[in-house]
Write an enzyme that holds these catalytic residues in place. Sequence first.
Site, mmCIF file in Angstrom:
data_model
loop_
_atom_site.group_PDB
_atom_site.id
_atom_site.type_symbol
_atom_site.label_atom_id
_atom_site.label_comp_id
_atom_site.label_asym_id
_atom_site.label_seq_id
_atom_site.Cartn_x
_atom_site.Cartn_y
_atom_site.Cartn_z
ATOM 1 N N LYS A 47 42.804 55.634 48.100
ATOM 2 C CA LYS A 47 42.182 56.640 47.235
ATOM 3 C C LYS A 47 40.740 56.961 47.617
ATOM 4 O O LYS A 47 40.308 58.106 47.473
ATOM 5 C CB LYS A 47 42.297 56.250 45.765
ATOM 6 C CG LYS A 47 41.755 54.902 45.359
ATOM 7 C CD LYS A 47 42.075 54.611 43.888
ATOM 8 C CE LYS A 47 41.555 53.236 43.469
ATOM 9 N NZ LYS A 47 42.317 52.133 44.123
ATOM 10 N N ASN A 70 35.283 55.848 40.920
ATOM 11 C CA ASN A 70 35.457 54.505 41.483
ATOM 12 C C ASN A 70 34.912 54.376 42.899
ATOM 13 O O ASN A 70 34.751 53.266 43.411
ATOM 14 C CB ASN A 70 36.951 54.134 41.453
ATOM 15 C CG ASN A 70 37.199 52.666 41.698
ATOM 16 O OD1 ASN A 70 36.747 51.821 40.946
ATOM 17 N ND2 ASN A 70 37.923 52.357 42.780
ATOM 18 N N HIS A 116 45.836 43.833 40.848
ATOM 19 C CA HIS A 116 45.143 43.727 39.555
ATOM 20 C C HIS A 116 46.068 43.246 38.432
ATOM 21 O O HIS A 116 45.855 43.592 37.261
ATOM 22 C CB HIS A 116 44.531 45.087 39.163
ATOM 23 C CG HIS A 116 43.666 45.693 40.218
ATOM 24 N ND1 HIS A 116 42.579 45.024 40.756
ATOM 25 C CD2 HIS A 116 43.724 46.892 40.843
ATOM 26 C CE1 HIS A 116 42.011 45.814 41.663
ATOM 27 N NE2 HIS A 116 42.682 46.940 41.736
#
Length: 355
Positions: A47, A70, A116
């Site tokens: 990303k 982010n 995560h």
Amino acid sequence: MPTNTHPLAAAARAASVPIVGDIELFAQARAALPPHRVVGITGTNGKSTTTALIHHLLDTAGVPARMGGNIGLPILAQAPLPEGGVYVLELSSYQIDLTQTLDCDVAVLLNVTPDHLDRYAGFEDYAASKARLFAMQSPRHRAVIGTGDAASAAIAQGFAHRGETITTIAPGTPLDQSRWPSLQGPHNAQNALAAIVVAEALGLDRAAIEAGLETFNGLPHRMERVATLGGVTWIDDSKATNPESAAPALAAFPRVHWILGGRAKGDDLDACAPHFGNVVRAYTIGEAGPRFAALLRDRVPVDEAETLEHAVRIAAAEARRGEVVLLSPAAASFDQFRDYEHRGTVFRTAVEALA
């Protein structure tokens, strides 16, 4: 703050107090901004590169653009764009969890693989977090979804009723990357395809898109070309902190001297195994060095270098013209370095000392 376990988050939910992040604050402020569009990019891997690439394509084409989220640039800290501008936001699952009203003009999901999971009840909840980016969209807005993994394909199927507003990117789609030096490898083929679809949706013509693809320099520590010495190319892919993110770099080059190791996130290198045929020699470092050497020894020649500087010196002696020396550690950096950026900087310094 992990919102699935932190007591403050539980107390807020019990009191019906919303928990929001900076992306939601940006979403709520959009009505007061000059007319603009928003692109949101999420996914487990790729990303940051895709976000930076879309921003570069817009910039090259002369479209006012801001990059944030982010990727490390808080969007609330940046000046508003003029009318017609485009905000390009990299969005982690954490940020999506704290966002309720972000209606992206174009939303992108690259992939979903296990990550995560300490912050979610399970993989299904993690994938559902990514899917919320599309649930927040108006149906008329564009969705771009890579379908190279089962979770992403299921998300695409779940939004198939949106018809022509959804574009899927299948793995292995043919693409000539020869003119794009910073976008090599099959993973960057997907990143580039996603960026092309977004750019076309935003109205860029093909000539402008091609010019941007050719001039994109990539991001630091993500398959970054550090030097070419004596015909040997040195690549810094320090951001590859697990085998899944190291595998695409191995796939990108036919003859690789592979520097790997650090603080392992698992006990295997299975994700990299399909590309061991590209590895001329491996050099292991850090805590995971002995374990990784044992996993590789029956498949490729291995040197247990222990330190990154030593690995660079050995690889310099072994590598031949036309080959690549690749730092793609498949492990975290915290055993020997502050972070992956520090590790990449030490690699660059060691390579520059060879010149």
